[in-house]
Scaffold this active site. Structure first.
Site, PDB file in Angstrom:
ATOM      1  N   ASP A   1     -36.133 -17.411 -96.776  1.00 31.08           N
ATOM      2  CA  ASP A   1     -36.002 -17.431 -98.226  1.00 31.08           C
ATOM      3  C   ASP A   1     -36.259 -18.855 -98.739  1.00 31.08           C
ATOM      4  O   ASP A   1     -37.291 -19.438 -98.438  1.00 31.08           O
ATOM      5  CB  ASP A   1     -34.613 -16.892 -98.616  1.00 31.08           C
TER       6      ASP A   1
ATOM      7  N   TYR B   1     -35.589 -12.251-112.499  1.00 29.79           N
ATOM      8  CA  TYR B   1     -34.422 -13.056-112.135  1.00 29.79           C
ATOM      9  C   TYR B   1     -34.719 -14.554-112.087  1.00 29.79           C
ATOM     10  O   TYR B   1     -33.878 -15.365-112.510  1.00 29.79           O
ATOM     11  CB  TYR B   1     -33.817 -12.565-110.816  1.00 29.79           C
TER      12      TYR B   1
ATOM     13  N   TYR C   1     -34.353 -23.019-108.120  1.00 25.67           N
ATOM     14  CA  TYR C   1     -35.245 -22.253-108.984  1.00 25.67           C
ATOM     15  C   TYR C   1     -35.626 -23.063-110.225  1.00 25.67           C
ATOM     16  O   TYR C   1     -36.763 -23.017-110.687  1.00 25.67           O
ATOM     17  CB  TYR C   1     -34.572 -20.949-109.419  1.00 25.67           C
TER      18      TYR C   1
ATOM     19  N   HIS D   1     -34.621  -7.861 -97.251  1.00 23.57           N
ATOM     20  CA  HIS D   1     -34.879  -9.291 -97.420  1.00 23.57           C
ATOM     21  C   HIS D   1     -34.084 -10.173 -96.463  1.00 23.57           C
ATOM     22  O   HIS D   1     -34.620 -11.147 -95.933  1.00 23.57           O
ATOM     23  CB  HIS D   1     -34.562  -9.689 -98.862  1.00 23.57           C
TER      24      HIS D   1
END
Length: 366
Positions: A151, A200, A279, A344
Site C-alpha cells: 500500500d 476517498y 494523501y 487489498h
C-alpha cells in the site's frame, strides 16, 4: 489504502501471539515473543524487539526487529491504516528463514514522530519519507537491503528504488504497482476528474474533515470498515457520512479481536492524521519530483496483488500490469503474481503465501 498505480500515466492520456508491548516511545529493551513461523512444522519462538531510532533532528522512528544480527536485512514498510504490526507474520517467517526483519512505523504513525504537516503536508512528501528510510539504514549499518512493502509502504518503496537504487538489493511490492510520473496533471486533480469529490483520496484532502468523520464513527469501526473492504471498485466516503456509529461490521477471518484491539489502541492514541497526510502530500511530491518524470526503476522486482484488490481494478491498471507498460518502466520486473479471491490487505489475509513469495524471491540474490 492507496490507489495511485497507473493513474499518473492514465491521466496524462485521458484525464495468534502475545500482544506486543509498544509504548509511546519504545526502547531497545521492549521485547515481544511470537509463536511459530508461518509454515514451520515445529514451534520456533521469535523475539521481536522494539527501539527508537533518531533519523534526523527532531525525527524519531519506532522500529520493530526480528531475526539474527548480521543476517541479510529485509525492510518491511506498511500502508494505511496500518503499522509495523501488519508485518508480524512475515517477521517471524523471515527470522526463521535466517533473515533480519526490520519494520518501522513510518513517520506520522504509531510510536514514530509525527511532524506538523503545514499547508501542503510537505513534511509527508516522498523525499522526506525516503530520507527517513535512508537514515534508518545508515543507523542500522546497512548499505543495501531487501525491501517488501504494501500500500503506501509500496508507494514509498518505489520512491526509494527511484531515488536511491544503490540501497536496494531487490523489492517485493504488494498491491501498488509503480506509477511513473506524468507531467500532464497533478495526481489529486486527476483523481478528482476521474472519480469525483467523494472519492476517498479526494475527501481526505481537506485537513480535519475526514478526521471529524472518523471521530464520529469511532476508531475501531473505521478500522473494521477499511480491513473488511473487499469490493473490487473505487472507495467513496460520502460527505453525507460513511455510515452510522451503530453499524456492525464483522471482522474478516484474518483479523483477530486481539489484532483489532492493538490497531485501535494505537490509532486512538495517535489519531489518523499522520497517515492521512501522505494523501495530502501527493501533489507536493508530484511538484518536487519533476526530474524523475517517466523514469525507470532499475531494481529487481516481484509484484503481488489480489484479484479483489481495489487497486487492481483502477481504470487502466490491468492493461498496464499485463500488457507491457509495467515491464517498460520496471525492466528488472521478475514476476507478477495475481492471488485469487484475495483483497487489498494481502500480507495479512494470506500471510503464509506472501511470506513464501518474499523468501523465495530474495533467496535469488543471497
Amino acid at each position: 489504502m492507496v490507489v495511485i498505480a497507473r493513474l499518473r500515466e492514465l491521466l496524462s492520456s485521458c484525464c495468534p501471539w502475545s500482544e506486543p508491548t509498544s509504548p509511546t516511545k519504545p526502547t531497545s529493551s521492549t521485547m515481544s515473543p511470537t509463536a511459530a513461523a508461518a509454515g514451520d512444522d515445529q514451534t520456533v519462538i521469535t523475539t521481536i524487539t522494539h527501539r527508537t531510532v533518531e533519523v534526523s533532528p527532531g525525527m524519531r522512528l519506532h522500529v520493530a526487529e526480528a531475526g539474527p544480527a548480521g543476517a541479510p536485512t529485509v525492510l518491511l514498510l506498511h500502508g494505511f491504516p496500518e503499522l509495523w504490526y501488519t508485518w508480524r507474520h512475515q517477521m517471524r517467517a523471515l527470522a526463521a528463514a535466517g533473515y533480519r526483519a526490520v519494520a518501522p512505523d513510518l513517520r506520522g504513525y504509531g510510536g514514530s514522530d509525527a511532524p506538523a504537516a503545514g499547508d501542503d503536508a510537505g513534511q509527508y512528501a516522498a523525499l522526506h519519507v525516503v530520507g527517513d528510510l535512508v537514515a534508518l539504514l545508515d543507523a542500522l549499518g546497512e548499505k543495501k537491503v531487501f525491501v517488501a512493502a504494501h500500500d503506501w509502504g509500496a508507494l514509498t518503496a518505489w520512491s526509494l528504488c527511484l531515488f536511491r537504487p544503490d540501497r536496494v538489493r531487490a523489492f517485493v511490492a504488494l498491491s501498488v504497482a509503480y506509477a511513473p510520473r506524468s507531467a500532464a496533471r497533478r495526481p489529486v486533480d486527476g483523481l478528482r476528474a476521474l472519480f469525483g469529490d467523494e472519492y476517498y483520496i479526494c475527501r481526505i484532502q481537506e485537513p480535519g474533515a475526514v478526521e471529524a468523520e472518523f471521530a464520529r464513527l469511532g476508531t475501531e469501526l473505521v478500522l473494521r470498515k477499511f480491513f473488511s473492504y473487499r469490493t473490487p471498485a473505487p472507495l467513496f466516503i460520502p460527505k453525507s457520512g460513511w455510515g452510522s456509529p451503530d453499524d456492525e461490521v464483522p471482522l474478516p477471518s484474518w483479523v483477530t479481536e486481539e489484532d483489532i484491539k492493538y490497531y485501535t489502541s494505537e490509532f486512538e492514541r495517535t489519531g489518523f492524521t499522520g497517515g492521512l497526510n501522505y494523501y495530502r502530500a501527493l501533489n507536493k511530491t508530484w511538484e518536487l519530483t519533476s526530474p524523475w518524470t517517466a523514469a525507470q526503476i532499475n531494481v529487481p522486482v516481484k509484484f503481488i496483488i489480489g484479484d479483489l484488490d481495489l487497486t487492481y481494478h483502477t481504470p487502466g491498471a490491468q492493461d498496464f500490469i499485463h500488457k507491457g507498460g509495467f515491464k517498460k518502466f520496471v525492466p528488472l520486473l521478475d514476476d507478477v503474481v495475481i492471488m485469487k479471491d484475495v483483497g487489498h490487505f494481502i500480507n495479512e489475509e494470506k500471510p503464509k503465501e506472501v511470506s513464501e513469495h518474499i523468501i523465495s524471491f530474495i533467496k535469488k540474490f543471497n
